[in-house]
Each structure stands twice: as structure tokens, then as C-alpha cells.
Enzyme design. Structure first.
Site, PDB file in Angstrom:
ATOM      1  CG  ASP A  57      -2.062   0.980   1.102  1.00  0.00           C
ATOM      2  OD1 ASP A  57      -3.207   0.532   0.978  1.00  0.00           O
ATOM      3  OD2 ASP A  57      -1.800   2.212   1.131  1.00  0.00           O
ATOM      4  CB  ILE A  58       0.795   4.275  -2.141  1.00  0.00           C
ATOM      5  CG1 ILE A  58       1.895   5.155  -2.702  1.00  0.00           C
ATOM      6  CG2 ILE A  58      -0.457   5.076  -1.824  1.00  0.00           C
ATOM      7  CD1 ILE A  58       1.595   5.709  -4.094  1.00  0.00           C
ATOM      8  CG  ASN A  73     -12.034  -0.619   4.155  1.00  0.00           C
ATOM      9  OD1 ASN A  73     -12.449  -1.038   5.231  1.00  0.00           O
ATOM     10  ND2 ASN A  73     -10.860  -0.031   4.017  1.00  0.00           N
ATOM     11  CG  HIS A 100      -6.911  -2.882   3.201  1.00  0.00           C
ATOM     12  ND1 HIS A 100      -6.126  -1.768   3.016  1.00  0.00           N
ATOM     13  CD2 HIS A 100      -8.113  -2.597   2.655  1.00  0.00           C
ATOM     14  CE1 HIS A 100      -6.839  -0.828   2.396  1.00  0.00           C
ATOM     15  NE2 HIS A 100      -8.044  -1.306   2.159  1.00  0.00           N
ATOM     16  CB  VAL A 148      -9.242   2.058  -4.799  1.00  0.00           C
ATOM     17  CG1 VAL A 148      -8.950   1.514  -6.195  1.00  0.00           C
ATOM     18  CG2 VAL A 148      -8.240   3.152  -4.432  1.00  0.00           C
ATOM     19  CG  HIS A 160      -8.673  -2.807  -2.292  1.00  0.00           C
ATOM     20  ND1 HIS A 160      -9.617  -2.127  -3.030  1.00  0.00           N
ATOM     21  CD2 HIS A 160      -8.537  -2.132  -1.136  1.00  0.00           C
ATOM     22  CE1 HIS A 160     -10.026  -1.069  -2.335  1.00  0.00           C
ATOM     23  NE2 HIS A 160      -9.392  -1.054  -1.178  1.00  0.00           N
TER      24      HIS A 160
HETATM   25  P1  5GP Z   1      -9.700   1.539   0.466  1.00  0.00           P
HETATM   26  O1  5GP Z   1      -9.755   2.839   1.213  1.00  0.00           O
HETATM   27  O2  5GP Z   1     -10.419   1.636  -0.863  1.00  0.00           O
HETATM   28  O3  5GP Z   1     -10.129   0.358   1.271  1.00  0.00           O
HETATM   29  O4  5GP Z   1      -8.177   1.259   0.188  1.00  0.00           O
HETATM   30  C1  5GP Z   1      -7.485   1.799  -0.905  1.00  0.00           C
HETATM   31  C2  5GP Z   1      -6.031   1.713  -0.553  1.00  0.00           C
HETATM   32  O5  5GP Z   1      -5.301   1.940  -1.742  1.00  0.00           O
HETATM   33  C3  5GP Z   1      -5.571   2.753   0.469  1.00  0.00           C
HETATM   34  O6  5GP Z   1      -5.015   2.093   1.593  1.00  0.00           O
HETATM   35  C4  5GP Z   1      -4.555   3.585  -0.297  1.00  0.00           C
HETATM   36  O7  5GP Z   1      -3.464   3.974   0.494  1.00  0.00           O
HETATM   37  C5  5GP Z   1      -4.140   2.644  -1.415  1.00  0.00           C
HETATM   38  N1  5GP Z   1      -3.721   3.316  -2.633  1.00  0.00           N
HETATM   39  C6  5GP Z   1      -4.336   4.369  -3.250  1.00  0.00           C
HETATM   40  N2  5GP Z   1      -3.688   4.706  -4.370  1.00  0.00           N
HETATM   41  C7  5GP Z   1      -2.628   3.853  -4.472  1.00  0.00           C
HETATM   42  C8  5GP Z   1      -1.578   3.712  -5.443  1.00  0.00           C
HETATM   43  O8  5GP Z   1      -1.488   4.435  -6.434  1.00  0.00           O
HETATM   44  N3  5GP Z   1      -0.672   2.723  -5.213  1.00  0.00           N
HETATM   45  C9  5GP Z   1      -0.748   1.907  -4.121  1.00  0.00           C
HETATM   46  N4  5GP Z   1       0.216   0.975  -3.992  1.00  0.00           N
HETATM   47  N5  5GP Z   1      -1.723   2.003  -3.197  1.00  0.00           N
HETATM   48  C10 5GP Z   1      -2.650   2.977  -3.372  1.00  0.00           C
END
Ligand code: 5GP
Ligand code: ZN
Length: 118
Positions: free
Chosen positions: A34-35, A91, A106, A100, A104
Site C-alpha cells: 500500500d502506498i 472495505n 488489505h 478505490v 482489494h
Molecule cells: P480503500 O480505502 O479503498 O479500502 O483502500 C485503498 C487503498 O489503496 C488505500 O489504503 C490507499 O493507500 C491505497 N492506494 C491508493 N492509491 C494507491 C496507489 O497508487 N498505489 C498503491 N500501492 N496504493 C494505493
């Protein structure tokens, strides 16, 4: 809210159009760091197929979702924190905090994680 595959961030990562720190790749799945890590280990496991949310899963995806969990478990084991424990999070949607819209999982580990979440 949802976007199609052409504009999807994680589809672009899966297609290699956007770089990612890839951890593992197998069986139609990709795992990458994760970034913005929320723990010492924070890995995302995605299907390479574009599926926006858990709500969009079909019966045919049952094995795929199972393999997502197994891949996350294997990464935890390889990184040496499986015995200490970890958290797997999906999520889903607005109230679930999904940002996103490509499914996915986590994998969070390497520290004690509190409960309940915010
Ligand atoms: P969500 O909030 O949808 O459950 O998780 C999305 C995750 O994607 C977040 O933890 C966020 O940090 C990660 N994320 C968003 N953009 C990028 C990206 O461009 N690269 C990577 N590796 N992770 C990302
Ligand atoms: Zn996608």
C-alpha cells in the site's frame, strides 16, 4: 462512484501502466505494498479482473475470493508475522470507507491493531 476498467487505478497497476511495489503474483491475483501504509506491513491483494466491490461478486468468484485470503496468509507467513497475528480487511462502499472501486483485501500486520475500527 464506480469506474470502468480503463480508468481504474488498480486495473492500471494490474496492467503495469502504473508502477507498484509488487509482493506476489499468482492465479489471477496481484499483491503489492500500500502506498500509504497503516502498519509496518500493509499489503493489498487484488484480482486482476475488474470487480468494483463485494456487492458485485458473483458465485463464480467464490474461489477467487478464497484465493485472495490464502495469498494474504502466505505473505504474512513469508514476512514472519503470521504467528503474531494480522488483520484482513475488505472495505466496501461509502460507509465501509472504500476509496478505490476495485476489490482489494488489505493485509495489515507488524503491530498490535486495536478494535473496534473508527
Ligand atoms: P480503500 O480505502 O479503498 O479500502 O483502500 C485503498 C487503498 O489503496 C488505500 O489504503 C490507499 O493507500 C491505497 N492506494 C491508493 N492509491 C494507491 C496507489 O497508487 N498505489 C498503491 N500501492 N496504493 C494505493
Ligand atoms: Zn479495476
Amino acid at each position: 462512484m464506480t469506474v470502468d476498467s480503463a480508468d481504474c487505478l488498480f486495473c492500471k497497476i494490474a496492467r503495469g501502466e502504473i508502477p507498484a511495489d509488487v509482493v506476489a503474483q499468482r492465479d489471477g491475483l496481484l499483491a503489492f505494498n500500500d502506498i500509504h501504509p497503516q502498519a509496518p506491513h500493509h499489503v493489498l491483494v487484488i484480482p486482476t479482473e475488474h470487480v468494483p466491490t463485494v456487492n458485485d461478486l458473483a458465485e463464480r468468484h467464490a474461489e477467487l475470493v478464497g484465493r485472495m485470503v490464502l495469498l494474504a496468509r502466505d505473505v504474512a507467513a513469508e514476512r514472519g508475522f503470521a504467528e503474531d497475528g494480522y488483520r484482513l480487511v475488505l472495505n466496501n462502499g461509502r460507509h465501509g470507507g472504500q476509496s478505490v472501486y476495485h476489490l482489494h483485501l488489505h493485509l495489515l500486520g507488524g503491530r498490535y491493531l486495536t478494535w473496534p475500527p473508527g
